[in-house]
Design a protein around this motif. Structure first.
Motif, PDB file in Angstrom:
ATOM      1  N   GLY A  19      -0.981   8.489  -3.373  1.00  0.00           N
ATOM      2  CA  GLY A  19      -0.252   8.871  -2.170  1.00  0.00           C
ATOM      3  C   GLY A  19      -0.886  10.012  -1.410  1.00  0.00           C
ATOM      4  O   GLY A  19      -0.246  10.611  -0.537  1.00  0.00           O
ATOM      5  N   GLU A  20      -2.168  10.322  -1.711  1.00  0.00           N
ATOM      6  CA  GLU A  20      -2.846  11.402  -0.991  1.00  0.00           C
ATOM      7  C   GLU A  20      -3.066  11.013   0.476  1.00  0.00           C
ATOM      8  O   GLU A  20      -3.230   9.831   0.800  1.00  0.00           O
ATOM      9  CB  GLU A  20      -4.196  11.720  -1.653  1.00  0.00           C
ATOM     10  CG  GLU A  20      -4.084  12.309  -3.046  1.00  0.00           C
ATOM     11  CD  GLU A  20      -3.381  13.654  -3.061  1.00  0.00           C
ATOM     12  OE1 GLU A  20      -3.434  14.363  -2.038  1.00  0.00           O
ATOM     13  OE2 GLU A  20      -2.763  13.996  -4.090  1.00  0.00           O
ATOM     14  N   ASN A  21      -3.082  12.010   1.337  1.00  0.00           N
ATOM     15  CA  ASN A  21      -3.274  11.799   2.776  1.00  0.00           C
ATOM     16  C   ASN A  21      -4.639  11.148   3.030  1.00  0.00           C
ATOM     17  O   ASN A  21      -5.668  11.706   2.638  1.00  0.00           O
ATOM     18  CB  ASN A  21      -3.208  13.153   3.500  1.00  0.00           C
ATOM     19  CG  ASN A  21      -3.209  13.000   5.002  1.00  0.00           C
ATOM     20  OD1 ASN A  21      -3.876  12.140   5.561  1.00  0.00           O
ATOM     21  ND2 ASN A  21      -2.453  13.857   5.679  1.00  0.00           N
ATOM     22  N   PRO A  22      -4.684   9.967   3.679  1.00  0.00           N
ATOM     23  CA  PRO A  22      -5.956   9.293   3.942  1.00  0.00           C
ATOM     24  C   PRO A  22      -6.957  10.156   4.700  1.00  0.00           C
ATOM     25  O   PRO A  22      -8.164  10.027   4.502  1.00  0.00           O
ATOM     26  CB  PRO A  22      -5.548   8.071   4.774  1.00  0.00           C
ATOM     27  CG  PRO A  22      -4.147   7.795   4.362  1.00  0.00           C
ATOM     28  CD  PRO A  22      -3.536   9.141   4.123  1.00  0.00           C
ATOM     29  N   LYS A  23      -6.467  11.071   5.563  1.00  0.00           N
ATOM     30  CA  LYS A  23      -7.376  11.955   6.300  1.00  0.00           C
ATOM     31  C   LYS A  23      -8.115  12.878   5.333  1.00  0.00           C
ATOM     32  O   LYS A  23      -9.325  13.096   5.476  1.00  0.00           O
ATOM     33  CB  LYS A  23      -6.572  12.787   7.309  1.00  0.00           C
ATOM     34  CG  LYS A  23      -7.417  13.717   8.176  1.00  0.00           C
ATOM     35  CD  LYS A  23      -8.246  12.937   9.181  1.00  0.00           C
ATOM     36  CE  LYS A  23      -8.842  13.827  10.257  1.00  0.00           C
ATOM     37  NZ  LYS A  23      -9.811  14.814   9.757  1.00  0.00           N
ATOM     38  N   LEU A  24      -7.413  13.400   4.347  1.00  0.00           N
ATOM     39  CA  LEU A  24      -8.051  14.272   3.362  1.00  0.00           C
ATOM     40  C   LEU A  24      -9.022  13.493   2.483  1.00  0.00           C
ATOM     41  O   LEU A  24     -10.096  13.982   2.132  1.00  0.00           O
ATOM     42  CB  LEU A  24      -6.987  14.956   2.501  1.00  0.00           C
ATOM     43  CG  LEU A  24      -6.031  15.911   3.233  1.00  0.00           C
ATOM     44  CD1 LEU A  24      -5.010  16.483   2.261  1.00  0.00           C
ATOM     45  CD2 LEU A  24      -6.816  17.033   3.906  1.00  0.00           C
ATOM     46  N   VAL A  57     -11.293   8.650   9.729  1.00  0.00           N
ATOM     47  CA  VAL A  57     -10.310   8.105   8.798  1.00  0.00           C
ATOM     48  C   VAL A  57     -10.181   6.597   8.968  1.00  0.00           C
ATOM     49  O   VAL A  57      -9.771   5.885   8.040  1.00  0.00           O
ATOM     50  CB  VAL A  57      -8.940   8.806   9.008  1.00  0.00           C
ATOM     51  CG1 VAL A  57      -8.325   8.415  10.345  1.00  0.00           C
ATOM     52  CG2 VAL A  57      -7.992   8.491   7.858  1.00  0.00           C
ATOM     53  N   LEU A  78       6.101   3.206  -0.321  1.00  0.00           N
ATOM     54  CA  LEU A  78       6.722   3.828   0.844  1.00  0.00           C
ATOM     55  C   LEU A  78       8.133   3.292   1.049  1.00  0.00           C
ATOM     56  O   LEU A  78       9.078   4.055   1.286  1.00  0.00           O
ATOM     57  CB  LEU A  78       5.861   3.576   2.082  1.00  0.00           C
ATOM     58  CG  LEU A  78       6.305   4.198   3.405  1.00  0.00           C
ATOM     59  CD1 LEU A  78       5.077   4.488   4.278  1.00  0.00           C
ATOM     60  CD2 LEU A  78       7.254   3.277   4.172  1.00  0.00           C
ATOM     61  N   SER A  81     -10.637  10.841   3.430  1.00  0.00           N
ATOM     62  CA  SER A  81     -11.774  10.550   4.301  1.00  0.00           C
ATOM     63  C   SER A  81     -12.748  11.728   4.347  1.00  0.00           C
ATOM     64  O   SER A  81     -13.969  11.553   4.254  1.00  0.00           O
ATOM     65  CB  SER A  81     -11.273  10.225   5.717  1.00  0.00           C
ATOM     66  OG  SER A  81     -12.349  10.005   6.597  1.00  0.00           O
ATOM     67  N   GLU A  82     -12.211  12.934   4.484  1.00  0.00           N
ATOM     68  CA  GLU A  82     -13.055  14.135   4.533  1.00  0.00           C
ATOM     69  C   GLU A  82     -13.756  14.361   3.196  1.00  0.00           C
ATOM     70  O   GLU A  82     -14.916  14.772   3.158  1.00  0.00           O
ATOM     71  CB  GLU A  82     -12.197  15.350   4.895  1.00  0.00           C
ATOM     72  CG  GLU A  82     -11.694  15.313   6.336  1.00  0.00           C
ATOM     73  CD  GLU A  82     -10.680  16.415   6.629  1.00  0.00           C
ATOM     74  OE1 GLU A  82     -10.339  17.169   5.682  1.00  0.00           O
ATOM     75  OE2 GLU A  82     -10.237  16.516   7.793  1.00  0.00           O
ATOM     76  N   LEU A 119      -5.749   7.309  -3.093  1.00  0.00           N
ATOM     77  CA  LEU A 119      -4.837   6.656  -2.147  1.00  0.00           C
ATOM     78  C   LEU A 119      -3.605   6.117  -2.865  1.00  0.00           C
ATOM     79  O   LEU A 119      -2.485   6.185  -2.336  1.00  0.00           O
ATOM     80  CB  LEU A 119      -5.566   5.539  -1.401  1.00  0.00           C
ATOM     81  CG  LEU A 119      -6.635   6.011  -0.395  1.00  0.00           C
ATOM     82  CD1 LEU A 119      -7.454   4.835   0.116  1.00  0.00           C
ATOM     83  CD2 LEU A 119      -5.984   6.742   0.778  1.00  0.00           C
ATOM     84  N   THR A 172     -12.212   4.872   6.403  1.00  0.00           N
ATOM     85  CA  THR A 172     -11.555   4.948   5.102  1.00  0.00           C
ATOM     86  C   THR A 172     -10.460   3.888   4.973  1.00  0.00           C
ATOM     87  O   THR A 172     -10.399   3.151   3.983  1.00  0.00           O
ATOM     88  CB  THR A 172     -10.945   6.347   4.891  1.00  0.00           C
ATOM     89  OG1 THR A 172     -11.942   7.331   5.167  1.00  0.00           O
ATOM     90  CG2 THR A 172     -10.436   6.510   3.471  1.00  0.00           C
TER      91      THR A 172
END
Length: 385
Positions: free
Chosen positions: A330-335, A345, A363, A337-338, A327, A348
């Motif tokens: 900057g990785e996508n939280p949805k990814l 998510v 950001l 979470s998976e 995180l 997460t």
């Protein structure tokens, strides 16, 4: 249906049939006494008959809470829950519920009994979450007593357990995680910590991982099962608890190389031991090929952490370390979470909300840079309001 009235001394009583015993088939009667007049007895009798006829009557049990909940644990809870959960709950029942509430009759158990019990346990220093666990066991058991007709209402449903405390998450930085892996290189179970830090897998998932679940050519592994300690010195493999937990995880080249090296060493061990090696296809195994006991792994990790001179964290915190690093990158939280096997998510983001303030700073800085770089003078023919 009618009542049978009798006067003994100056008091009236009545008896009424309330059905037959399901085991013996014999007729059961209920006797109520202590009325000053026959009219009072007739009124209560009529109310009782009405309850029986409309199905709302419950013949309150004279059983005490202790024997009941032990019977419930054996006949209901053991069948409905995982063995690890069952033995954890049974420990709560035997160490806390039976000693404090065991002698109270089921029919007399009230919300105030439970509230005082919870307050006492909190004063003894037990956590809010542990007391909530007690409440969960009590509430389910009393719901069963209600279904069985042993009580007319569940007092547990009228009591609010203490609010759940969010457990603090302690993580390592990337530098600390690298330091630990460097310290563990060449030591027993090195591959366990490589997988924990680089994949975020749960302890039970790592200890249950099989070579058939690993596709090293494609750099992937599949999480399909987990290893549980049952509480009676036995281990059990089970499918993942949720559909989301059954997942495919992509591996960096470093992890693939570590797995290949580990497999070579494991094959050499098999050749040395021959038939003495119990081959279960496990990636992580004892020198004899048998599963590694989860609590043993916990103790080993704590010991090695201290020797490495790092802050002591739980094994599960390696999973949190993995997620936090991703995180903060900057990785996508949805990814993320998976990858972790979370059901959504939302879980997460809620679990790792401590990371979000840092992400917000990044950001804001990135937005400033992007806006500054896009500043260009407008064409002369552009209309501006």
């Amino acid at each position: 249906m009618k009542g049978y009235f009798r006067k003994r001394g100056s008091k009236w009583s009545f008896s009424i049939d309330i059905g037959r015993d399901p085991e013996t088939g014999k007729r059961k009667q209920k006797t109520v006494s202590g009325f000053k007049t026959k009219k009072e007895a007739e009124k209560v009798c009529a109310e009782l008959i009405a309850q029986i006829e409309n199905g709302s009557y419950v013949n309150a049990s004279s059983d005490t809470f202790g024997p009941f909940i032990l019977n419930y644990m054996e006949t209901v809870a053991k069948q409905e829950t995982r063995l690890s959960t069952y033995y954890s709950q049974l420990s709560v029942v035997k160490n806390h519920l039976v000693p404090e509430l065991g002698r109270v009759k089921l029919k007399d158990l009230s919300p105030i009994h439970l509230q005082k019990f919870y307050n006492m346990k909190l004063k003894e220093g037990l956590s809010n979450n542990y007391v909530r666990k007690m409440h969960g066991v009590i509430n389910k058991a009393l719901n069963t007593a209600l279904k069985w007709g042993m009580i007319s209402k569940n007092p547990g449903s009228l009591v609010k357990p203490p609010r759940a405390n969010k457990r603090d998450i302690h993580v390592w930085s990337m530098e600390q995680a690298n330091h630990f892996l460097e310290f563990m290189k060449g030591k027993r179970n090195y591959i366990v910590f490589v997988l924990a830090i680089y994949t975020g897998m749960r302890r039970g998932e790592i200890l249950a991982l099989r070579w058939q679940d690993c596709n090293l050519d494609e750099g992937k592994l599949s999480v399909r099962q987990t290893l549980y300690g049952t509480g009676i010195d036995q281990l059990q493999f089970r499918e993942t608890k949720t559909k989301a937990a059954r997942r495919v995880i992509s591996l960096p080249p470093f992890v693939v190389n570590c797995l290949k090296k580990h497999k070579t060493e494991q094959n050499e061990q098999k050749l040395r031991l021959g038939n003495a090696y119990k081959s279960l296809d496990l990636v992580v195994a004892t020198p004899l090929g048998t599963p590694v006991e989860p609590n043993t792994m916990n103790d080993y990790f704590q010991k090695q952490t201290k020797h490495a001179g790092l802050p002591v964290i739980r094994f599960h915190d390696l999973r949190h370390t993995h997620a936090t690093i991703l995180l903060r990158m900057g990785e996508n939280p949805k990814l993320v979470s998976e990858r972790l096997g979370h059901a959504s998510v939302t879980i997460t983001l809620d679990t790792y909300s401590h990371v979000l303030p840092d992400m917000q700073k990044d950001l804001a800085a990135n937005l400033e840079i992007a806006m500054r770089n896009s500043r260009k003078p407008l064409p002369s023919n552009t209309l501006v309001d």
